[in-house]
Design a protein around this motif. Structure first.
Motif, mmCIF file in Angstrom:
data_model
loop_
_atom_site.group_PDB
_atom_site.id
_atom_site.type_symbol
_atom_site.label_atom_id
_atom_site.label_comp_id
_atom_site.label_asym_id
_atom_site.label_seq_id
_atom_site.Cartn_x
_atom_site.Cartn_y
_atom_site.Cartn_z
ATOM 1 N N ASP A 1 1.143 5.410 0.720
ATOM 2 C CA ASP A 1 0.499 6.326 1.666
ATOM 3 C C ASP A 1 -0.285 7.448 0.985
ATOM 4 O O ASP A 1 -1.065 8.141 1.645
ATOM 5 C CB ASP A 1 1.516 6.917 2.642
ATOM 6 C CG ASP A 1 2.610 7.735 1.954
ATOM 7 O OD1 ASP A 1 2.648 7.798 0.703
ATOM 8 O OD2 ASP A 1 3.442 8.328 2.676
ATOM 9 N N LEU B 1 4.761 -1.163 2.985
ATOM 10 C CA LEU B 1 4.310 0.226 2.924
ATOM 11 C C LEU B 1 5.234 1.026 2.009
ATOM 12 O O LEU B 1 6.464 0.906 2.091
ATOM 13 C CB LEU B 1 4.284 0.842 4.320
ATOM 14 C CG LEU B 1 3.421 0.104 5.353
ATOM 15 C CD1 LEU B 1 3.448 0.845 6.694
ATOM 16 C CD2 LEU B 1 1.992 -0.055 4.864
ATOM 17 N N SER C 1 -5.711 2.809 0.441
ATOM 18 C CA SER C 1 -4.914 2.227 1.523
ATOM 19 C C SER C 1 -5.665 2.285 2.851
ATOM 20 O O SER C 1 -5.298 1.597 3.810
ATOM 21 C CB SER C 1 -3.565 2.944 1.647
ATOM 22 O OG SER C 1 -3.734 4.281 2.127
ATOM 23 N N ASN D 1 0.833 -1.202 0.000
ATOM 24 C CA ASN D 1 0.000 0.000 0.000
ATOM 25 C C ASN D 1 0.866 1.250 0.000
ATOM 26 O O ASN D 1 1.872 1.320 0.720
ATOM 27 C CB ASN D 1 -0.917 0.032 1.233
ATOM 28 C CG ASN D 1 -2.090 -0.910 1.115
ATOM 29 O OD1 ASN D 1 -3.069 -0.632 0.442
ATOM 30 N ND2 ASN D 1 -1.990 -2.073 1.772
ATOM 31 N N ALA E 1 2.875 -7.038 5.181
ATOM 32 C CA ALA E 1 2.488 -5.698 4.731
ATOM 33 C C ALA E 1 3.731 -4.958 4.244
ATOM 34 O O ALA E 1 4.767 -4.954 4.909
ATOM 35 C CB ALA E 1 1.826 -4.922 5.860
ATOM 36 N N LYS F 1 -2.016 -2.944 6.518
ATOM 37 C CA LYS F 1 -0.797 -2.124 6.619
ATOM 38 C C LYS F 1 0.124 -2.543 7.758
ATOM 39 O O LYS F 1 1.129 -1.879 8.015
ATOM 40 C CB LYS F 1 -1.189 -0.647 6.746
ATOM 41 C CG LYS F 1 -1.772 -0.086 5.443
ATOM 42 C CD LYS F 1 -2.173 1.363 5.547
ATOM 43 C CE LYS F 1 -3.474 1.521 6.287
ATOM 44 N NZ LYS F 1 -4.015 2.902 6.206
#
Length: 477
Positions: free
Chosen positions: A408, A429, A413, A406, A427, A418
């Motif tokens: 930001d 990020l 998202s 995902n 996860a 996350k």
């Protein structure tokens, strides 16, 4: 079940490098597969042609890995041409690429021209049927000699990312792992706050220019005031260069919904280089938009004129658009008709706004009203708890080998995973990452975060492929 004679296609996947545009040639073959219209009942026994694309130029035979794109709400060629990551890693992994089209999109119409004509024909447009299509198609590949023992990895973005994750959960014997990019698998019921989605959009605008989000916030009241009089409505039509003049307050409300969708889509495709996934756009398009929205204290007409200039970046960056059509979905290249039906059946994803922590007018989540609108539109009512019942909601710890990536900047998202849930439910990020940025091609302007994310994704894929090979060897396959 058999594939028909393939037709060859050639596309260019383009990457901006400074002022020059490098376009490596990508070739694939198009096939059609006879799928059951209904996998879960026996009365409807007819079939349809599911389209899928194949590139095996780097495939190691026999039994090399297969990267399988779980097609989502649109023509499969759109996703094949915007999933450069798969093309970039095919040689390194010595993998075959397969892009499978989702039923009821593109050319994969279960009832041909009748598919969208009435609810009885749309009854088989579900994620469950689509997953079964993918599982059956993969089995078809595995039954051929050269792919009999090939490890298959599911890859998808957005709804396609949800399908990739769910395919691994529901059919773990079919795929050894999944990369679920920008997959809002928790944007259902009350699993996440419904206002988080619009907060992320707002934060993107706040960080892209002083006064930008505030200008959007102020614009709603300005539109409302203009919409109080016939002269004001006429002015809005002219100022926004609308293809069809607004005729009353209902049209003004529709215009505001269109603007909301535009701001959201800009957040989704806020890429660090020029791209045309939804519309042809410059690098960091929100920054370009915000250049027109620096003064939120202007009078109504001046402020709204700036709003027009801002959305013109989205709809007319090329300068070829003569007027703007508010009745056209802002995601012009996707299958909005099919997704509208899916959202009115099982894909019920609550979003709301409070007008305080976000730049939108207050908007509550009212399921009953939502259901009534769906019934008027499609003659069906949504089942708000079905997806969590079917796929587990937050209770997915029994699954394995799924990467949830995902960015930001991406509003979706909000419903993404996350935080890693286990050693194999991981996860990833991506700071300064918009909607499934990691699935796009390598680019000279990629942030370091997405370069690292892709490297980690490839490392996990190699791990899954190795584990599959070791298990097959132990089992004497």
């Amino acid at each position: 079940m058999a594939s028909l004679t393939p037709s060859c296609c050639l596309f260019l996947l383009c990457t901006w490098l400074g002022v020059s545009l490098v376009c490596p040639q990508i070739t694939y073959e198009t096939y059609y597969f006879d799928q059951k219209i209904d996998h879960f009942g026996f009365y409807e026994d007819s079939t349809f042609k599911q389209r899928y694309l194949v590139c095996d130029s780097h495939w190691k035979t026999p039994n090399g890995p297969i990267l399988f794109y779980t097609g989502n709400e649109g023509d499969i060629t759109l996703f094949s041409n915007n999933t450069g990551f798969m093309w970039d890693v095919a040689e390194e992994l010595r993998a075959m690429l397969v892009f499978a089209e989702h039923r009821y999109y593109g050319e994969s119409m279960p009832f041909g021209n009748l598919s969208y004509s009435e609810p009885k024909y749309l009854n088989y447009l579900t994620s469950e049927q689509a997953l079964a299509d993918f599982a059956v198609l993969i089995r078809f590949f595995k039954e051929s000699g050269d792919a009999k023992h090939s490890p298959v990895i599911a890859i998808g973005g957005s709804y396609g990312g949800m399908l990739a994750a769910w395919l691994r959960m529901k059919y773990p014997h079919v795929v050894v792992g999944a990369l679920a990019a920008s997959a809002p698998v928790w944007q259902f019921e009350n699993l996440v706050p419904c206002n988080l989605y619009y907060q992320i959009v707002t934060n993107d605008f706040k960080k892209s220019g002083a006064g930008c989000a505030e200008s959007v916030t102020k614009s709603w009241a300005a539109i409302n005031r203009m919409g109080e009089t016939d002269d004001g409505i006429k002015w809005l039509s002219l100022a926004f260069h609308l293809c069809s003049p607004l005729k009353g307050k209902e049209d003004v409300t529709a215009m505001k919904s269109w603007l909301i969708e535009t701001w959201v889509n800009l957040a989704m495709v806020d890429y660090p280089y020029p791209a045309s996934f939804l519309e042809p756009l410059p690098a960091w398009p929100i920054k370009e938009v915000c250049k027109h929205l620096r003064n939120p204290k202007l009078e109504d007409k001046a402020l709204l004129q700036n709003i027009f200039e801002a959305i013109n970046v989205y709809y007319n960056y090329t300068g070829d658009t003569s007027c703007l059509n508010i009745s056209q979905n802002a995601v012009g290249s996707l299958g909005d008709l099919g997704w509208s039906y899916q959202a009115c059946t099982e894909m019920v994803m609550p979003v709301c706004a409070d007008g305080v922590t976000d730049m939108f007018e207050p908007q509550t989540w009212d399921f009953d009203s939502y259901s009534d609108d769906c019934y008027k539109l499609w003659g069906v009512r949504p089942r708000k708890s079905w997806i969590t019942s079917q796929y587990g909601g937050r209770n997915i710890s029994a699954a394995s080998n799924i990467l949830f990536s995902n960015g930001d900047l991406d509003p979706w998202s909000a419903g993404g995973v996350k935080q890693s849930l286990s050693d194999s439910l991981v996860a990833i990020l991506i700071s300064d990452g918009a909607h499934h940025l990691d699935l796009r091609s390598n680019n000279a302007y990629d942030p370091k975060s997405v370069i690292q994310a892709r490297a980690l994704e490839v490392a996990y894929m190699k791990k899954w492929i190795k584990q599959y090979g070791e298990q097959s060897h132990v089992q004497g396959v």
